[in-house]
Design a protein around this motif. Structure first.
Motif, mmCIF file in Angstrom:
data_model
loop_
_atom_site.group_PDB
_atom_site.id
_atom_site.type_symbol
_atom_site.label_atom_id
_atom_site.label_comp_id
_atom_site.label_asym_id
_atom_site.label_seq_id
_atom_site.Cartn_x
_atom_site.Cartn_y
_atom_site.Cartn_z
ATOM 1 N N ILE A 25 -66.740 42.094 -44.123
ATOM 2 C CA ILE A 25 -66.796 40.549 -44.179
ATOM 3 C C ILE A 25 -65.877 40.351 -43.187
ATOM 4 O O ILE A 25 -64.782 39.653 -43.420
ATOM 5 N N ALA A 26 -66.342 40.055 -42.033
ATOM 6 C CA ALA A 26 -65.391 39.576 -40.891
ATOM 7 C C ALA A 26 -65.294 38.258 -40.960
ATOM 8 O O ALA A 26 -66.130 37.463 -41.262
ATOM 9 N N ARG A 27 -63.962 37.845 -40.605
ATOM 10 C CA ARG A 27 -63.795 36.364 -40.360
ATOM 11 C C ARG A 27 -64.527 35.574 -39.470
ATOM 12 O O ARG A 27 -64.447 36.445 -38.316
ATOM 13 N N PRO A 28 -65.102 34.661 -39.506
ATOM 14 C CA PRO A 28 -65.950 34.119 -38.462
ATOM 15 C C PRO A 28 -65.058 33.914 -37.250
ATOM 16 O O PRO A 28 -64.128 33.323 -37.358
ATOM 17 N N TYR A 42 -69.150 32.502 -46.598
ATOM 18 C CA TYR A 42 -68.348 33.374 -46.032
ATOM 19 C C TYR A 42 -66.894 33.492 -47.027
ATOM 20 O O TYR A 42 -66.544 34.798 -47.335
ATOM 21 N N LEU A 43 -66.671 32.511 -47.522
ATOM 22 C CA LEU A 43 -65.341 32.537 -48.449
ATOM 23 C C LEU A 43 -65.348 32.903 -49.841
ATOM 24 O O LEU A 43 -64.627 33.601 -50.292
ATOM 25 N N GLU B 701 -57.045 31.045 -46.906
ATOM 26 C CA GLU B 701 -58.311 30.532 -46.058
ATOM 27 C C GLU B 701 -58.923 29.363 -46.967
ATOM 28 O O GLU B 701 -59.752 28.445 -46.273
ATOM 29 N N THR B 741 -56.537 43.860 -40.412
ATOM 30 C CA THR B 741 -57.953 43.599 -40.685
ATOM 31 C C THR B 741 -58.553 42.741 -39.814
ATOM 32 O O THR B 741 -59.781 43.012 -39.429
ATOM 33 N N GLU B 742 -57.986 41.521 -39.556
ATOM 34 C CA GLU B 742 -58.827 40.353 -38.923
ATOM 35 C C GLU B 742 -58.241 40.604 -37.199
ATOM 36 O O GLU B 742 -59.124 40.328 -36.538
#
Ligand SMILES: [Zn+2]
Lengths: 97, 1003
Positions: A25-28, A42-43, B701, B741-742
């Motif tokens: 699940i990639a961060r947008p 997403y969150l 986040e 990871t990001e």
């Protein structure tokens, strides 16, 4: 206690790891382009499937590295572990047994 | 006490080693090799306890770990008393003090036995039905009474004096159980050098073979075969033999946990030995060879002392040389009891067999009973005797035609046998799927999930030759060899039985009390009642009746209850299902589980490099996460309040010195370090010049604050990040998560340096004066080294990262020095500072000082639902950055609601009430309950600088309520407060620059 296959260290006991939930699940790239519902998706929203599941794992009391692993949530068996950034591997046994 | 029931010869006890222990204060004689149960029986003691619910007199039912009745308190001395031990597994040791449980005033005369007469009332579900109403009775009456009556035995009230250890082990093959199947498996598995662990719960390995009188294997007696097998195994360097070791849990990925009882069997153990050892074993393959449990028969009053399992009678006679009775009636529905009867007769005892099967159904086992009277086609309808059996009431019966005339068979012991249940516990724990075999009326291992295989009686194989062959094949297969071997065992093992749930009777079945679960006092009647009341699932019936839920986990009762349920529901057993087996197989001591993790070793204690100095200077300490921090430094005669007031005053008026070493420190280094911080913090970092510090709030986040700290830029590519004391690991993990990871494209390393650097905080108007003489290479003058600057230089000749920062509101410095030099620097500053009245202060004064200045503490003013804007720190959040962790969430409409809880100050109107942290806040204390809560107090102190209480609070719409009167809960009712700004001292922030604001301090 699970035996978690760290791709860098080999199999190690579960107490050395932290599970980081569903993988891939990639961060947008541009969070601002998402509306509230999409951002919430997403969150917060994760699948909780019965069967093979791709998960993020951190070998926190070991090499300190994150990786992904495929685990069968029914049997708890690990089918693959792979480095971050690699695509989810296809499983020859998945589906047919 | 004389061993009136000891047979003149035989058994595996060592008659040359007599011993004596006490039972309820009376001396009991025995021999080495006895269990407490066999010694009690040898001394003619049949009554050993009272049952849990009805307080019925109970005796010894079994000879092993499945014992439900004979639970004793064992006292080995101070700190070594332990309730609920099974007499059948405690080895007899000289000097032991044993006592029975669950009675008052004595075992023979027990007031609680009145429950037995109340049994029509105390039916299944009694507690659920009775203690429901009225609600107010629960706290005062029901709960205390139930608690007093609940549980068997009494928990020890002093710390355990013994030591327990943990051990990890790996092996190729773990064999659980050292009966015929397990021994054969271990022999086969270890033939070619594979590492084998063989564990058995008993003191002596051999299992059922230790109770064989006539059996031979490959031409030698069973005992000789066992001795030879054990000699062979002990001679192999690749084999570890673990007697007195129970495999109690089978977990994921072939993780099997064993508990080894190391010293309980020793009269004077070596003090260096632990009492128990917990083994965590990760074998490549497991062979389960755990045998089978005999089932009792269910008939009226089947629980009198003297009634025991048939195989147990055989074992007491053959293995321990004890006659459990002189006149023994064996009541059975199958073949195996015939071997027991034959052995009893051979021991010279008076024996009768009652067989529920018709004459025609009795097989070759009949030959074993030569010279013994057999009452075939008979049922047992009751027993006689009070605290000991005096007779069994039997009657002929024919299926469909009813029960005939009764007669009483006088006896002082009954050996009952209702067939066999394979011990599938470990297999089931391994998540293997059980299948039901109607031919043996039992569940056996079906589909395996882990790398294990079962062999022998636990798999439903009961003939000795077949057991040995199966064990050998399993051991060989587990070692990867797939070998086989045949064993010639003689005579043929008598096997087979005709399942019987509750024996036929001509009594009113509603009045008959035929026990299934002896430990929890569950009768067949209770199961019927549960079904009548609508409980049909086996899991529900189990919980409603508590059948199988005692510490023996229903080893002797589960199949009886399940079979009965299947009969009542008229559904075959596989459709009724079986309950789930869960670890532990038998009770495990808390000591074994905890191991060495007690007292000081329960959790690591972290101490900073200046800890010893604080100890020497009389500090009181508090725990902050794993750290032990100096809390305050009382002088003679001072309480905490006085010490903190003095410490705060010194900081405000002169100078204080504080150990801030526990602050988390992370070095963030690399060409992309600034870009990384820019993404991970909400404020801007790209333009922060080297040599400057900035306070950063860290968000997750979801937009909520999760840590804070000062970040110093030492070079374009090097940042010194500080975190809260408790937050250091999670901040590093958070950074690593994003880096790995990001944003793996960012060239940044994050390294924990918390323990590299000690941090000495000098705070107060005279801080610079104390510091000046020791620093080289750094200009400390105001313009050259302003507030929020960082410099690298030397102090006392050692490197320092010197920051001009303040968490007190006063002019302040945080001196980072290598941990090894911390004490030298501290002492130099402290000695020189004496001329300014330098005062060491602790965490309490630090908290007060920062609250006076309105600085937040993460975890105190925040709780995972607080945004920067909520704290009035919205200005720190960059409006121009396109993205940072948490930005998108801060844009959600809920984050901008006007009634969000916001940080405010509270002033007690009476000028003296110090509010409770956590106290709730309401607008109108007269409103109806439940009241509308506006928020809560987050920090509260008596301010030494101001002379009155101060408090910080999160209050809904707080910033629009300035000057409003609100009400705060106290233990004595509501108190009234006024809402103020969350800053109490120096609101303009002048004092960090050395400007004295006398007026503001004493407003
Ligand atoms: Zn690793």
């Amino acid at each position: 206690m699970l035996l978690v296959p760290c791709p860098y260290c080999g199999p190690r006991p579960e107490v050395e790891f932290h599970c980081g939930g569903e993988a891939h699940i990639a961060r947008p790239a541009d969070p601002n382009a998402l509306d509230d519902a999409q951002w919430a998706e997403y969150l917060f929203v994760r699948t909780s499937n019965k069967g093979v599941h791709a998960e993020r794992w951190l070998h926190s009391h070991g090499c300190g590295r994150w990786f992904n692993a495929l685990r069968n949530t029914v049997s708890d068996s690990f089918l693959a572990s792979y480095e971050m950034g690699q695509p989810r591997p296809a499983l020859p046994t998945e589906g047919g047994k | 006490m004389a061993q009136s029931n000891r047979l003149p010869s035989g058994g595996r006890i060592d008659r040359a080693k007599p011993l004596a222990f006490t039972f309820n204060g009376k001396s009991v004689d025995g021999f080495a090799g006895d269990t407490v149960a066999s010694a009690l029986l040898a001394n003619g003691i049949r009554l050993v306890g009272r049952s849990f619910k009805y307080h019925r007199p109970r005796g010894i039912l079994t000879h092993g770990s499945d014992e439900p009745n004979a639970l004793l308190k064992v006292d080995r001395g101070p700190g070594r008393a332990d309730p609920n031990n099974r007499a059948t597994v405690i080895e007899a040791v000289g000097g032991l003090k044993l006592s029975s449980q669950n009675h008052w005033p004595s075992l023979e005369h027990d007031i609680g036995a009145v429950n037995d007469r109340l049994s029509p009332v105390l039916v299944a579900g009694f507690y659920y039905k009775t203690f429901m109403w009225p609600r107010s009775f629960w706290d005062k009456l029901y709960e205390p009474k139930i608690r007093a009556a609940a549980g068997l035995g009494v928990a020890p009230d002093v710390p355990d004096a013994d030591r327990y250890v943990h051990r990890n082990a790996h092996c190729d093959v773990l064999v659980v159980g050292a009966g015929p199947a397990g021994l054969a498996a271990a022999l086969a598995a270890s033939e070619n050098g594979r590492r084998v662990i063989l564990a058995d719960e008993q003191a002596e390995m051999g299992g059922s073979l230790l109770a064989e009188r006539t059996a031979t294997i490959d031409g030698v007696s069973a005992a000789q075969w066992v001795a030879h097998a054990l000699t062979t195994l002990a001679g192999r360097a690749n084999v570890t033999l673990l007697p007195r070791t129970t495999a109690f849990g089978y977990y994921n990925h072939n993780h099997v946990v064993l508990t080894e009882r190391v010293t309980d069997h020793l009269e004077r153990p070596d003090p260096k030995l632990p009492r128990e050892r917990l083994w965590q074993v990760r074998p490549a393959e497991v062979v389960i060879a755990t045998g089978a449990h005999e089932r009792p028969l269910s008939f009226a009053d089947n629980d009198r002392p003297g009634i025991m399992l048939a195989e147990s009678v055989r074992t007491y006679i053959n293995r321990y040389g004890v006659a459990p009775g002189r006149r023994i009636v064996f009541a059975t529905n199958g073949a195996s009891a015939y071997a027991a009867a034959a052995d009893a007769k051979a021991a010279g005892l008076d024996v009768t067999i009652v067989d529920t099967r018709p004459e025609s159904a009795i097989g070759p086992e009949k030959a074993l009973a030569a010279g013994i009277e057999i009452l075939a086609g008979h049922t047992v309808v009751g027993s006689t005797g009070g605290k000991g059996l005096t007779g069994l009431i039997v009657a002929p019966f024919t299926a469909g035609k009813g029960v005939g005339a009764r007669r009483t068979l006088p006896c002082d012991c009954a050996g009952i046998s209702g067939g066999w249940t394979p011990s599938v516990h470990l297999f089931s724990q391994s998540r293997g799927k059980l299948i039901f075999r109607a031919d043996i009326d039992a569940f056996v291992p079906g589909i395996s999930v882990q790398k294990e295989r079962s062999a022998g009686a636990c798999k439903g194989t009961y003939g000795l030759s077949a057991i040995l062959a199966e064990g050998w094949a399993a051991g060989s297969g587990a070692a990867g060899a797939d070998g086989s071997r045949l064993f010639a065992a003689a005579p043929a093992t008598p096997t087979g039985f005709a399942p019987a749930r509750v024996l036929p009777t001509d009594d009113d079945p509603k009045k008959v009390r035929a026990f299934l679960d002896f430990q929890n006092d569950v009768t067949a009647k209770d199961i019927r009642l549960a079904v009548r009341e609508g409980f049909e699932s086996v899991e529900h019936v189990k919980r409603y009746t508590t059948n199988g839920m005692a510490s023996d986990q229903g080893k002797t009762s589960n199949m009886a209850a399940l079979g009965l349920l299947s009969e009542i529901l008229e559904k075959p057993i596989p459709q009724v299902g079986t309950t789930t087996f869960r670890p532990p197989y038998t009770p495990v001591t808390f000591g074994a589980i905890i191991g060495s993790a007690r007292g000081q070793l329960f959790d690591p204690i972290r101490t900073a490099p200046l800890h010893e100095w604080a100890v020497e200077h009389g500090a009181k300490f508090e725990n902050v996460s794993l750290w032990r921090r100096a809390w305050y430094f009382p002088k003679a005669g001072e309480d905490m309040h006085a010490a903190v007031a003095r410490e705060c005053k010194a900081v405000r008026e002169s100078v204080g010195i504080f150990d801030a070493s526990t602050l988390g420190k992370i070095e963030v280094k690399g060409p992309d370090a600034a870009e990384f911080l820019n993404r991970i913090y909400p404020n801007a970092w790209l333009k922060l010049e080297p040599g400057k510090c900035r306070y950063g709030l860290m968000l997750k986040e979801d937009g909520f604050i999760f840590d804070d700290g000062v970040v110093a830029r030492l070079a374009p590519d090097l940042f010194h990040v500080t975190t809260t004391t408790g937050g250091a690991p999670r901040v590093l993990a958070h950074m690593e998560d994003y880096l790995q990871t990001e944003w793996p494209d960012l060239n940044v390393f994050a390294t924990s340096t918390t323990e590299e650097w000690a941090v000495i905080a000098l705070q107060g108007p005279k801080a610079r004066d104390v510091l000046q003489p020791f620093v080289t290479g750094i200009d400390l003058a105001g313009e050259a080294f302003p507030h929020m600057a960082v410099r690298v230089g030397e102090i006392c000749g050692v490197p320092t990262r010197l920051m001009r920062v303040s968490f007190t509101g006063e002019m302040g410095f945080e001196i980072n020095v290598p941990a090894d030099h911390a004490r030298a620097v501290w002492e130099a500053l402290y000695d020189y500072g004496q001329r300014f009245g330098i005062t060491p202060y602790g965490t309490e004064a630090m908290h007060v000082l920062r609250a006076e200045r309105g600085f937040i503490i993460v975890g105190q003013e925040t709780d995972g639902t607080v945004t920067p804007e909520d704290l009035g720190l919205g200005g720190m959040v960059s409006k121009v950055k396109r993205d940072f962790v948490g930005k998108r969430s801060l844009a959600r409409p809920d984050m901008a609601l006007a009634d969000r809880k916001q940080l405010v100050g509270l002033a007690s109107l009476d000028g003296r009430t110090v509010l409770d942290e956590g106290a709730q806040i309401v607008a109108d204390p007269a409103q109806a309950v439940p009241m509308t809560m506006l928020g809560h107090v987050t920090s509260s102190y008596l301010s030494p600088s101001l002379g009155h209480p101060i408090a910080l609070a999160l209050v809904a719409g707080g910033r629009t309520r300035m000057g409003e009167t609100l009400h705060v809960t106290t233990p004595a009712g509501f108190t009234t407060v006024k809402v103020t700004a969350p800053v109490f001292v120096d609101p303009e922030g002048k004092r960090v620059n050395g400007v004295q604001t006398e007026g503001a301090l004493h407003a």
